[in-house]
Design an enzyme around this catalytic site. Structure first.
Site, PDB file in Angstrom:
ATOM      1  CG  HIS A  23      -5.265  -7.072  -7.572  1.00  0.00           C
ATOM      2  ND1 HIS A  23      -5.053  -5.995  -6.835  1.00  0.00           N
ATOM      3  CD2 HIS A  23      -5.977  -7.956  -6.696  1.00  0.00           C
ATOM      4  CE1 HIS A  23      -5.197  -6.143  -5.813  1.00  0.00           C
ATOM      5  NE2 HIS A  23      -5.740  -7.247  -5.572  1.00  0.00           N
ATOM      6  CG  HIS A  79      -9.430  -9.298   2.416  1.00  0.00           C
ATOM      7  ND1 HIS A  79     -10.417  -8.535   1.848  1.00  0.00           N
ATOM      8  CD2 HIS A  79      -8.306  -8.757   1.796  1.00  0.00           C
ATOM      9  CE1 HIS A  79     -10.136  -7.686   0.697  1.00  0.00           C
ATOM     10  NE2 HIS A  79      -8.811  -7.949   0.456  1.00  0.00           N
ATOM     11  CD  GLU A  81      -8.212  -9.040  -3.568  1.00  0.00           C
ATOM     12  OE1 GLU A  81      -8.083  -8.178  -2.747  1.00  0.00           O
ATOM     13  OE2 GLU A  81      -8.211  -8.512  -4.731  1.00  0.00           O
ATOM     14  CG  ASP A  83      -5.409 -12.474  -1.984  1.00  0.00           C
ATOM     15  OD1 ASP A  83      -6.374 -11.957  -2.084  1.00  0.00           O
ATOM     16  OD2 ASP A  83      -4.215 -11.509  -1.886  1.00  0.00           O
ATOM     17  CG  HIS A 145      -7.431  -3.646  -0.606  1.00  0.00           C
ATOM     18  ND1 HIS A 145      -7.623  -3.823  -1.980  1.00  0.00           N
ATOM     19  CD2 HIS A 145      -7.095  -4.957  -0.176  1.00  0.00           C
ATOM     20  CE1 HIS A 145      -7.453  -4.994  -2.541  1.00  0.00           C
ATOM     21  NE2 HIS A 145      -7.209  -5.694  -1.428  1.00  0.00           N
ATOM     22  CG  ASP A 164      -4.622  -7.462   1.385  1.00  0.00           C
ATOM     23  OD1 ASP A 164      -3.992  -8.613   1.209  1.00  0.00           O
ATOM     24  OD2 ASP A 164      -5.591  -7.429   0.928  1.00  0.00           O
ATOM     25  CE1 TYR A 192      -0.125  -6.421  -1.371  1.00  0.00           C
ATOM     26  CE2 TYR A 192      -0.861  -4.743   0.061  1.00  0.00           C
ATOM     27  CZ  TYR A 192      -1.160  -5.741  -0.681  1.00  0.00           C
ATOM     28  OH  TYR A 192      -2.095  -6.346  -0.275  1.00  0.00           O
ATOM     29  CG  HIS A 225      -0.230 -10.473   0.482  1.00  0.00           C
ATOM     30  ND1 HIS A 225      -0.416 -11.833  -0.264  1.00  0.00           N
ATOM     31  CD2 HIS A 225      -1.131 -10.008   0.541  1.00  0.00           C
ATOM     32  CE1 HIS A 225      -1.420 -11.596  -0.651  1.00  0.00           C
ATOM     33  NE2 HIS A 225      -2.015 -10.567  -0.462  1.00  0.00           N
TER      34      HIS A 225
HETATM   35 FE1  FEO Z   1      -6.932  -7.830  -0.839  1.00  0.00          FE
HETATM   36 FE2  FEO Z   1      -4.198  -9.910  -0.541  1.00  0.00          FE
HETATM   37  O1  FEO Z   1      -5.909  -9.421  -0.946  1.00  0.00           O
END
Ligand code: FEO
Length: 396
Positions: A23, A79, A81, A83, A145, A164, A192, A225
């Site tokens: 981030h 998601h 995002e 990543d 999130h 996530d 996290y 992750h």
């Molecule tokens: Fe919200 Fe692992 O990205």
């Protein structure tokens, strides 16, 4: 190396050993991370999430070890995002016949991120897509999130793929909880949660309750992750319930900085007093500490004690980012106390008081302040201050 996590379901993710900031500058990843993507082989193959953009080629290589990417029928975007969706353009180029499955909130975000116009199936909670032997069941998880966030569940395997949620930034040669060092994994899971999910704790509790009421049986949790919860998924669910409820330990976090050592001396004496009172203490001199690590310790502490010298009638700038984090993350159900040294004028504790109240702490009226350099008597007062703070612990 691929791992078959369940029959015909493969981890095809990538390990990023070297990432140290996530981030942007927001989150330090001392132990790297993984971008977990999962491939379901079968009559109608599906890929669940992709990986961060620079790893696109490696993801495709991993998929090719199992099947031709062109045969993919679905690509689930839990998601947007990057990543997790950064490799989407590469995957869709290799699998032009594939259809994206995503939430209603994800669809425009995908188009905006990638200037794409791929075919999409929009799903909501309870919708299912059959792959033949496996069924994909979707559970929307808005603000866990991002607004688009979604879980995918495979009932035949009791396998939850929550993106996530329940993840950790943790690069490892191991894939499963029963192989990895659990102390490290839980520390990263806590960090996290504290730094990313904490503001959404009421939604976390609601979502866990909703999943329980849906009768979703869970044998394995495979987040996007870190380590996969194979042997003990209940452990991370219980930890999430504790963190989301704001369950505190008899623990104080002392966070401070110093110019010429006066506030440092005060901190040492206060820490001694806290320890004498029976509190567990974690202390951080912010010039040499990582604020994400500090926040991870705050999440289960009952008391936060913050100290600063007065500089230009303000608190010392090295505390600013930490106080910004507290204001944004708003940890619940905690006391705060303040201390600091001053020269010819005071002001640091007043300015910090505004910030910790804004962050929702119960601020204790009593403060410890000294002029210039603390003398022996004042250091004894600091010790007594620490003892009194510790003795004020009344449980959760
Ligand atoms: Fe919200 Fe692992 O990205």
């Amino acid at each position: 190396m691929l791992t078959e996590i369940k029959k015909d379901i493969f981890w095809v993710g990538c390990t990023d050993w070297n990432i140290r900031y996530f981030h942007g500058p927001m989150y330090t990843t001392h132990r790297g991370t993984t971008y977990n993507a999962y491939l379901i082989a079968g009559a109608e193959p599906a890929l669940i999430d992709t990986v961060y953009t620079p790893f696109s080629g490696r993801l495709l290589d991993n998929i090719r070890e199992v099947l031709d990417p062109a045969s993919l029928k679905y690509v689930v975007v839990n998601h947007v995002e990057i990543d997790h969706s950064g490799a989407l353009p590469a995957v869709m180029e290799a699998a032009p016949q594939a259809t994206i499955i995503c939430s209603a909130k994800a669809a425009p975000a995908i188009d905006k991120h990638f200037n794409g116009s791929w075919e999409k199936i929009i799903v909501k909670t309870g919708d299912t897509v059959s792959l033949g032997r496996h069924t994909l069941t979707f559970v929307e998880a808005p603000m866990l999130h991002w607004p688009d966030s979604m879980f995918t569940y495979i009932p035949e395997e009791k396998l939850l793929l929550p993106n996530d949620a329940f993840g950790q930034h943790y690069a490892s040669s191991f894939r499963f909880d029963d192989e990895a060092d659990m102390a490290e994994v839980m520390q990263e899971a806590k960090k996290y949660y504290a730094n990313i999910l904490l503001p959404f704790s009421p939604l976390v509790l609601k979502k866990i309750d909703e999943v329980v009421k849906m009768g979703i049986a869970i044998d394995m949790i495979a987040p996007s992750h870190g380590i996969i919860w194979r042997s003990n998924p209940d452990k991370i669910i219980a930890a999430y319930l504790d963190w989301a409820r704001g369950t505190n330990r008899k623990k104080a976090v002392v966070v401070y900085d110093t110019m010429w050592g006066s506030t440092d001396q005060m901190a040492s004496a206060i820490i001694d007093g806290l320890i004498e009172s029976g509190m567990e203490v974690r202390a951080f001199h912010m010039s040499v500490s990582d604020r994400n690590d500090v926040i991870a310790e705050v999440i289960d502490a009952e008391l936060v004690v913050i100290g600063s010298p007065t500089v230009n009638r303000e608190f010392i700038p090295s505390l600013s980012a930490f106080l910004d984090d507290l204001t944004g993350l708003k940890p619940r159900g905690k006391r705060a106390a303040l201390f600091g040294s001053s020269g010819w004028s005071r002001g640091a504790t007043d300015k910090m008081a505004v910030r910790v109240k804004e962050a929702g702490f119960t601020l204790l009226e009593e403060r410890m302040e000294v002029d210039w350099v603390p003398g022996a008597e004042e250091l004894e007062q600091c010790r007594a201050f620490g003892r009194k703070l510790g003795e004020g612990y009344t449980g959760e």
